[in-house]
Scaffold this motif. Structure first.
Motif, PDB file in Angstrom:
ATOM      1  N   ALA A 396       0.876  -1.484   0.125  1.00  0.00           N
ATOM      2  CA  ALA A 396      -0.078  -0.049  -0.075  1.00  0.00           C
ATOM      3  C   ALA A 396       0.744   1.079  -0.079  1.00  0.00           C
ATOM      4  O   ALA A 396       0.659   2.402  -0.584  1.00  0.00           O
ATOM      5  N   MET A 397       1.907   1.267   0.596  1.00  0.00           N
ATOM      6  CA  MET A 397       2.948   2.393   0.876  1.00  0.00           C
ATOM      7  C   MET A 397       3.573   2.644  -0.567  1.00  0.00           C
ATOM      8  O   MET A 397       3.731   3.683  -1.306  1.00  0.00           O
ATOM      9  N   ILE A 398       3.856   1.383  -1.244  1.00  0.00           N
ATOM     10  CA  ILE A 398       4.358   1.585  -2.739  1.00  0.00           C
ATOM     11  C   ILE A 398       3.176   2.197  -3.478  1.00  0.00           C
ATOM     12  O   ILE A 398       3.557   3.105  -4.309  1.00  0.00           O
ATOM     13  N   GLU A 399       2.002   1.652  -3.503  1.00  0.00           N
ATOM     14  CA  GLU A 399       0.883   2.522  -4.380  1.00  0.00           C
ATOM     15  C   GLU A 399       0.693   3.613  -4.014  1.00  0.00           C
ATOM     16  O   GLU A 399       0.402   4.546  -4.980  1.00  0.00           O
ATOM     17  N   HIS A 400       1.230   4.237  -2.910  1.00  0.00           N
ATOM     18  CA  HIS A 400       1.111   5.675  -2.553  1.00  0.00           C
ATOM     19  C   HIS A 400       2.408   6.292  -2.957  1.00  0.00           C
ATOM     20  O   HIS A 400       2.642   7.513  -2.136  1.00  0.00           O
ATOM     21  N   GLY A 401       3.048   5.844  -3.507  1.00  0.00           N
ATOM     22  CA  GLY A 401       4.234   6.696  -4.103  1.00  0.00           C
ATOM     23  C   GLY A 401       5.559   6.570  -3.182  1.00  0.00           C
ATOM     24  O   GLY A 401       6.569   6.996  -3.589  1.00  0.00           O
ATOM     25  N   ARG A 402       5.605   5.476  -2.334  1.00  0.00           N
ATOM     26  CA  ARG A 402       7.099   5.562  -1.538  1.00  0.00           C
ATOM     27  C   ARG A 402       7.773   4.437  -2.569  1.00  0.00           C
ATOM     28  O   ARG A 402       7.448   3.481  -2.851  1.00  0.00           O
ATOM     29  N   SER A 403       9.136   4.621  -2.263  1.00  0.00           N
ATOM     30  CA  SER A 403      10.307   3.899  -2.801  1.00  0.00           C
ATOM     31  C   SER A 403      10.161   2.449  -1.826  1.00  0.00           C
ATOM     32  O   SER A 403       9.713   2.587  -0.672  1.00  0.00           O
ATOM     33  N   PRO A 404      10.537   1.378  -2.249  1.00  0.00           N
ATOM     34  CA  PRO A 404      10.728   0.040  -1.573  1.00  0.00           C
ATOM     35  C   PRO A 404      11.637   0.568  -0.459  1.00  0.00           C
ATOM     36  O   PRO A 404      11.107  -0.116   0.697  1.00  0.00           O
ATOM     37  N   GLU A 405      12.525   1.126  -0.348  1.00  0.00           N
ATOM     38  CA  GLU A 405      13.453   1.575   0.984  1.00  0.00           C
ATOM     39  C   GLU A 405      12.805   2.455   1.880  1.00  0.00           C
ATOM     40  O   GLU A 405      12.751   2.004   2.858  1.00  0.00           O
ATOM     41  N   GLU A 406      12.091   3.407   1.221  1.00  0.00           N
ATOM     42  CA  GLU A 406      11.356   4.035   2.145  1.00  0.00           C
ATOM     43  C   GLU A 406      10.258   3.498   2.980  1.00  0.00           C
ATOM     44  O   GLU A 406       9.978   3.357   3.987  1.00  0.00           O
ATOM     45  N   ALA A 407       9.615   2.556   2.146  1.00  0.00           N
ATOM     46  CA  ALA A 407       8.415   1.845   2.659  1.00  0.00           C
ATOM     47  C   ALA A 407       9.186   0.747   3.831  1.00  0.00           C
ATOM     48  O   ALA A 407       8.450   0.669   5.083  1.00  0.00           O
ATOM     49  N   LYS A 408      10.262  -0.010   3.506  1.00  0.00           N
ATOM     50  CA  LYS A 408      10.641  -0.985   4.405  1.00  0.00           C
ATOM     51  C   LYS A 408      10.915  -0.272   5.733  1.00  0.00           C
ATOM     52  O   LYS A 408      10.830  -0.960   6.930  1.00  0.00           O
ATOM     53  N   ASP A 409      11.634   1.101   5.603  1.00  0.00           N
ATOM     54  CA  ASP A 409      11.901   1.456   6.991  1.00  0.00           C
ATOM     55  C   ASP A 409      10.939   2.041   7.687  1.00  0.00           C
ATOM     56  O   ASP A 409      11.185   2.420   8.840  1.00  0.00           O
ATOM     57  N   CYS A 410       9.708   1.850   7.606  1.00  0.00           N
ATOM     58  CA  CYS A 410       8.638   2.064   8.190  1.00  0.00           C
ATOM     59  C   CYS A 410       8.560   1.032   9.358  1.00  0.00           C
ATOM     60  O   CYS A 410       7.619   1.279  10.478  1.00  0.00           O
ATOM     61  N   PHE A 411       9.006  -0.192   9.115  1.00  0.00           N
ATOM     62  CA  PHE A 411       8.478  -1.384   9.724  1.00  0.00           C
ATOM     63  C   PHE A 411       9.581  -1.909  10.881  1.00  0.00           C
ATOM     64  O   PHE A 411      10.959  -1.716  10.700  1.00  0.00           O
ATOM     65  N   PHE A 412       8.944  -2.060  12.169  1.00  0.00           N
ATOM     66  CA  PHE A 412       9.853  -2.803  13.063  1.00  0.00           C
ATOM     67  C   PHE A 412       9.228  -4.104  13.543  1.00  0.00           C
ATOM     68  O   PHE A 412       8.027  -4.011  13.981  1.00  0.00           O
ATOM     69  N   VAL A 413       9.719  -5.015  13.034  1.00  0.00           N
ATOM     70  CA  VAL A 413       8.948  -6.466  13.387  1.00  0.00           C
ATOM     71  C   VAL A 413       9.571  -7.068  14.340  1.00  0.00           C
ATOM     72  O   VAL A 413      10.825  -7.240  14.362  1.00  0.00           O
ATOM     73  N   ALA A 414       8.989  -7.577  15.629  1.00  0.00           N
ATOM     74  CA  ALA A 414       9.580  -8.233  16.678  1.00  0.00           C
ATOM     75  C   ALA A 414       8.923  -9.622  16.783  1.00  0.00           C
ATOM     76  O   ALA A 414       7.674  -9.841  16.613  1.00  0.00           O
ATOM     77  N   ASP A 415       9.591 -10.621  17.483  1.00  0.00           N
ATOM     78  CA  ASP A 415       9.035 -12.051  17.843  1.00  0.00           C
ATOM     79  C   ASP A 415       9.491 -12.092  19.212  1.00  0.00           C
ATOM     80  O   ASP A 415      10.027 -11.193  19.556  1.00  0.00           O
ATOM     81  N   GLU A 416       9.325 -13.340  19.878  1.00  0.00           N
ATOM     82  CA  GLU A 416       9.878 -13.423  21.098  1.00  0.00           C
ATOM     83  C   GLU A 416      11.001 -13.179  21.201  1.00  0.00           C
ATOM     84  O   GLU A 416      11.718 -13.139  22.631  1.00  0.00           O
TER      85      GLU A 416
END
Ligand code: NAI
Ligand code: PYR
Ligand code: MG
Length: 643
Positions: A396-416
């Protein structure tokens, strides 16, 4: 003190306030607009080898092709149809009374009782469906225990599907928690003990080599949707083996009630490849194979044999993968998504649903969808659901014009083990690796919150209470209106409750949860209305859309437009109440809008084999006309067919 305002608010205050959207119930589904084309010639038989081909249930038939049926006049307030095309059944007498697709119980009329030869087999006084529903509601509401309510409803399901779906449609907010999450979690845990009658199909490791023939044991030729699980990750309850059958059954009840797929067109399936649940392996009442789960190629052969068998008998069927453990789910999806019409609800359905909720939350904050790419998103849980949500938000971020790098930088994924980062790359799946950060591997949730100040936290960990007071208070320090979505099911696995989120953020949070929570009365006297972020808002509409237009695959764009349609459905009034999903009572209308969006996308991209550009006009009316509407249709004996 905050307190739950549930009992008094649950039903009364949850009514839709928007004038924009019509609540779908008996009245609004009753008179479907005429279908632009002629009805298909129908041949429907029932009984031992029941076959329902091209049944007209719930589908609009132009008046000139309907037969007058004075029997149904006034049958159902607001649901009056002048003409109802009869269904021709191949069986008669007591067989009909024991067939839940045809049985009307005490609602059979005198003429029908004679015609089908069971006069005298029912008590004399005739009820209509309205009275039958009233009686059922009395029984359900008198029972305080949710699992007992579930049993009562499923008994009705097994006896009279028309009445069952009528009850669900007319009382969706009240019934969804009974037939679906959270109660379905308990129903699955106790499935082997609660088991009464068969529903759906079981394909076990011992059936290898027979599945292509076994599918012909199912008595319906026109199956449109299969929900299949291997029982390996049922909600957040882990490996429940074949006890997971409650999930396909519950999901398909929603397909019928919310999506308008007729009940004879759905098939719940469990693949029994064993179980690794030690309790089930020694439970004397467990109804599945008591052997360890198949692994590796033996496991994938069972999946492959089943999919080939199903697609061979029902070439246009949609297969929905449900509650497969994350180590298999993505592999199976990747293998089949371009081969057969299928999708994974936990990965793709949850992704689309969460995107819709987040778009709603951004709207509540006065931000545009484009601002999705400005968010810092903490995803807790890196399984099917967590990574599915990450992938859909990223797209969805890419749809709205973000580059793949910009989009990835929005995420923080954590597990145990904390924040996913490059130090674990060799041990991460490709989907997880895509979202691994360059540094800070292993940071705890609180460390992530305090260092990166996320604007939203989405829980898909299946760990109840994981969002602690400290964590949420830290979120609220850094963000004026934190988005808090504890999405794990059932309620016992929710990362926090609505009441906690409201209290710990002083009422500033935007909240949605996987299982329902009651409204919360806040200290300022206002009421906080939590809404449910559950893939049930998406999968019925996707299913209706792709099956109606004859799509060959379910594409990422279809998921995106489905999410947009769901997000757009949210009214300003609902937003003002703090809701980010529509009321459940509107789910039928929501599903229709999702279906329309999916069909439009399919037509635009050449994915539709049954509909074309010219059908884009009146698509809404067309979908409505195809939706199953549970009313009693006159039954006639097969030999009299002249439809
Ligand atoms: N609301 C909705 O519509 C949906 C909700 N769900 C729920 O999401 C949950 C997860 O589903 P799946 O991803 O399929 O299951 P899963 O078991 O594959 O994933 C759970 C993830 O949480 C991680 N985890 C476990 N303990 C943790 C901890 N203490 N801290 C952080 N992470 C931890 C695990 O490592 C794993 O990555 C389930 O409860 C399921 O019911 C799933 C699909 C749809
Ligand atoms: C809702 C759902 O699909 C799940 O919890 O697995
Ligand atoms: Mg699921």
């Amino acid at each position: 003190m905050l307190r739950s305002a549930a009992p008094m608010l649950r039903r009364g205050m949850a009514r839709r306030t928007s004038g924009r959207v019509k609540v779908i119930g008996a009245a609004s589904t009753a008179v479907a607009p005429s279908s632009p084309s002629l009805p298909p010639r129908r041949t429907m038989t029932s009984g031992g080898g029941d076959r329902l081909r091209g049944s007209s249930w719930g589908e609009s038939i132009p008046d000139e092709h309907r037969e007058p049926d004075e029997e149904t006049e006034g049958e159902w307030e607001g649901c009056y149809r002048k003409f109802l095309t009869p269904i021709s059944v191949g069986s008669r007498g007591v067989e009909i009374l024991y067939n839940p697709l045809f049985n009307k119980g005490a609602a059979f009329k005198g003429g029908e009782r004679d015609r089908l030869r069971f006069r005298g087999l029912l008590p004399p006084r005739r009820m209509n469906i309205k009275i039958q529903k009233e009686r059922a509601l009395l029984e359900i509401r008198a029972e305080p225990d949710m699992i007992r309510k579930h049993i009562i409803l499923e008994d009705i399901h097994d006896r009279n599907e028309t009445l069952y779906h009528r009850i669900l449609i007319d009382h969706m907010e009240e019934m969804a928690p009974i037939i679906y999450t959270p109660t379905v979690g308990q129903a699955c845990s106790e499935f082997s003990v609660l088991y009464r009658r068969p529903r759906g199909m079981y394909f076990s490791a011992e059936d290898r080599g027979h599945m292509a023939a076994m599918v012909y044991n199912w008595p319906q030729n026109d199956v449109r949707v299969i929900v299949v699980t291997d029982g390996s990750r049922i909600l957040g309850l882990g490996d429940l083996g074949i006890n997971g059958m409650g999930i396909p059954i519950g999901k398909l009840s929603l397909y019928c009630a919310a999506g308008g797929i007729a009940p004879h067109r759905v098939l719940p399936v469990v693949l029994d490849v064993g179980t690794d649940n030690p309790a089930l392996l020694k439970d004397k009442f467990y109804l599945g194979l008591q052997r360890p789960r198949l692994q590796g190629s033996a496991y994938y052969q069972v999946i492959d044999e089943f999919i080939n068998a199903a697609a061979h008998r029902w070439p246009n069927v949609l297969i929905q993968f449900e509650d497969f453990s994350s180590d298999k789910a993505q592999t199976i999806l990747n293998k089949y998504r371009n081969e057969v019409l299928c999708f994974n609800d936990d990965i793709q359905g949850t992704g689309a649903t969460s995107l819709a909720g987040i778009l709603g939350a951004l709207r509540a904050r006065g931000e545009s969808p484009r601002s999705l790419g400005d968010q810092r998103i903490l995803i807790v849980g890196a399984g099917s659901a967590g990574m599915g949500v990450a992938q859909v938000l990223y797209q969805a971020m890419i749809e709205h014009g973000r580059s793949p790098e910009e989009a990835k930088d929005c995420f923080f994924v954590a597990d145990e083990r904390g924040l996913l980062a490059s130090d674990r790359l060799g041990r991460l799946s490709p989907e997880q690796a895509m979202f691994a950060r360059d540094g800070d591997g292993g940071l705890s949730l609180r460390e992530i919150v305090n260092k990166y100040k996320p604007t939203m936290i989405l829980g898909m960990s299946a760990v109840g209470g994981l969002f602690t007071e400290d964590l949420i208070r830290d979120m609220a320090k850094h963000c004026d209106r934190p988005i808090i979505f504890p999405l794990s099911n059932p309620t016992s696995k929710a990362e926090c409750t609505a009441e906690q989120a409201v209290k710990w953020t002083d009422g500033r949070c935007i909240f949605a949860s996987g299982s329902p929570f009651d409204p919360v009365e806040m200290e300022n006297g206002k009421t906080f209305y939590p809404t449910q972020c559950n893939n049930m808002f998406i999968f019925p509409g996707i299913g209706v859309g792709v099956t109606l237009c004859g799509a060959k695959t379910v594409t990422d764009r279809m998921l995106y437009v489905a999410a947009e349609a769901l997000a757009n459905y949210l009214s300003e009034e609902e937003l003002a109440l703090g809701k980010v999903f529509p009321n459940l009572s509107t789910i039928r209308d929501v599903s229709k809008k999702v279906a329309v969006a999916v069909i439009e996308e399919a037509i635009r991209t050449g994915q539709s084999s049954k509909l074309s550009e010219k059908d884009l006009r009146d698509l809404d009316a067309f979908v409505q006309s195809k939706m199953y509407d549970p009313i009693y249709v006159p039954l006639i004996e097969k030999r009299t067919i002249t439809i």
